[in-house]
Design a protein around this motif. Sequence first.
Motif, PDB file in Angstrom:
ATOM      1  N   LYS A   2      23.554  41.710  75.834  1.00 26.34           N
ATOM      2  CA  LYS A   2      23.997  42.158  77.147  1.00 26.34           C
ATOM      3  C   LYS A   2      22.855  42.885  77.850  1.00 26.34           C
ATOM      4  O   LYS A   2      22.104  43.626  77.224  1.00 26.34           O
ATOM      5  CB  LYS A   2      25.191  43.096  77.017  1.00 26.34           C
ATOM      6  CG  LYS A   2      26.436  42.418  76.517  1.00 26.34           C
ATOM      7  CD  LYS A   2      27.585  43.384  76.488  1.00 26.34           C
ATOM      8  CE  LYS A   2      28.842  42.702  75.988  1.00 26.34           C
ATOM      9  NZ  LYS A   2      29.976  43.619  75.956  1.00 26.34           N
ATOM     10  N   GLN A   3      22.745  42.642  79.137  1.00 26.53           N
ATOM     11  CA  GLN A   3      21.722  43.294  79.948  1.00 26.53           C
ATOM     12  C   GLN A   3      22.361  43.832  81.218  1.00 26.53           C
ATOM     13  O   GLN A   3      23.304  43.238  81.744  1.00 26.53           O
ATOM     14  CB  GLN A   3      20.622  42.311  80.338  1.00 26.53           C
ATOM     15  CG  GLN A   3      19.808  41.805  79.194  1.00 26.53           C
ATOM     16  CD  GLN A   3      18.729  40.855  79.683  1.00 26.53           C
ATOM     17  OE1 GLN A   3      18.772  40.344  80.788  1.00 26.53           O
ATOM     18  NE2 GLN A   3      17.752  40.610  78.840  1.00 26.53           N
ATOM     19  N   THR A   4      21.803  44.899  81.699  1.00 27.57           N
ATOM     20  CA  THR A   4      22.245  45.421  82.984  1.00 27.57           C
ATOM     21  C   THR A   4      21.569  44.624  84.091  1.00 27.57           C
ATOM     22  O   THR A   4      20.594  43.896  83.852  1.00 27.57           O
ATOM     23  CB  THR A   4      21.898  46.912  83.135  1.00 27.57           C
ATOM     24  OG1 THR A   4      20.473  47.047  83.139  1.00 27.57           O
ATOM     25  CG2 THR A   4      22.506  47.730  82.013  1.00 27.57           C
ATOM     26  N   LEU A   5      22.069  44.783  85.287  1.00 25.33           N
ATOM     27  CA  LEU A   5      21.456  44.110  86.434  1.00 25.33           C
ATOM     28  C   LEU A   5      20.010  44.567  86.602  1.00 25.33           C
ATOM     29  O   LEU A   5      19.120  43.756  86.864  1.00 25.33           O
ATOM     30  CB  LEU A   5      22.269  44.381  87.698  1.00 25.33           C
ATOM     31  CG  LEU A   5      21.763  43.759  88.989  1.00 25.33           C
ATOM     32  CD1 LEU A   5      21.671  42.239  88.862  1.00 25.33           C
ATOM     33  CD2 LEU A   5      22.658  44.141  90.148  1.00 25.33           C
ATOM     34  N   GLU A   7      17.958  45.577  84.270  1.00 22.90           N
ATOM     35  CA  GLU A   7      17.126  44.953  83.234  1.00 22.90           C
ATOM     36  C   GLU A   7      16.802  43.507  83.584  1.00 22.90           C
ATOM     37  O   GLU A   7      15.661  43.052  83.395  1.00 22.90           O
ATOM     38  CB  GLU A   7      17.828  45.025  81.883  1.00 22.90           C
ATOM     39  CG  GLU A   7      17.914  46.415  81.311  1.00 22.90           C
ATOM     40  CD  GLU A   7      18.804  46.505  80.084  1.00 22.90           C
ATOM     41  OE1 GLU A   7      18.580  47.423  79.284  1.00 22.90           O
ATOM     42  OE2 GLU A   7      19.719  45.663  79.922  1.00 22.90           O
ATOM     43  N   SER A  23      14.312  51.314  89.809  1.00 27.87           N
ATOM     44  CA  SER A  23      15.599  51.186  90.464  1.00 27.87           C
ATOM     45  C   SER A  23      15.575  49.912  91.302  1.00 27.87           C
ATOM     46  O   SER A  23      14.520  49.514  91.809  1.00 27.87           O
ATOM     47  CB  SER A  23      15.854  52.402  91.360  1.00 27.87           C
ATOM     48  OG  SER A  23      17.013  52.208  92.129  1.00 27.87           O
ATOM     49  N   LYS A  38      23.446  38.411  91.300  1.00 25.37           N
ATOM     50  CA  LYS A  38      24.881  38.634  91.551  1.00 25.37           C
ATOM     51  C   LYS A  38      25.559  37.354  92.027  1.00 25.37           C
ATOM     52  O   LYS A  38      26.650  37.007  91.573  1.00 25.37           O
ATOM     53  CB  LYS A  38      25.080  39.729  92.596  1.00 25.37           C
ATOM     54  CG  LYS A  38      24.799  41.125  92.096  1.00 25.37           C
ATOM     55  CD  LYS A  38      25.017  42.115  93.231  1.00 25.37           C
ATOM     56  CE  LYS A  38      24.600  43.509  92.864  1.00 25.37           C
ATOM     57  NZ  LYS A  38      24.774  44.452  93.985  1.00 25.37           N
TER      58      LYS A  38
END
Length: 70
Positions: A2-5, A7, A23, A38
């Motif tokens: 899993k990765q954040t947006l 990352e 950021s 997205k």
Amino acid sequence: MKQTLLEMVQRILESRDMQLVNSISDTREAMQIANIVKECYIHLLYVREIKAQNTLLSFDSLSDLQHPTY
């Protein structure tokens, strides 16, 4: 994995030899990449939902000749 947006954006920026960010809002390019990620995510969810709804349903007849509309 899993990765954040953030990352995902950082990995894309790094692979394109662009300025790294802390950021998403640090640079215009990071914002554009985040928007594309997205959109792709939403598209994948939409396509998956359509495929999930494409299953055939079978109905058992419960009709009675005396009451055909029940």
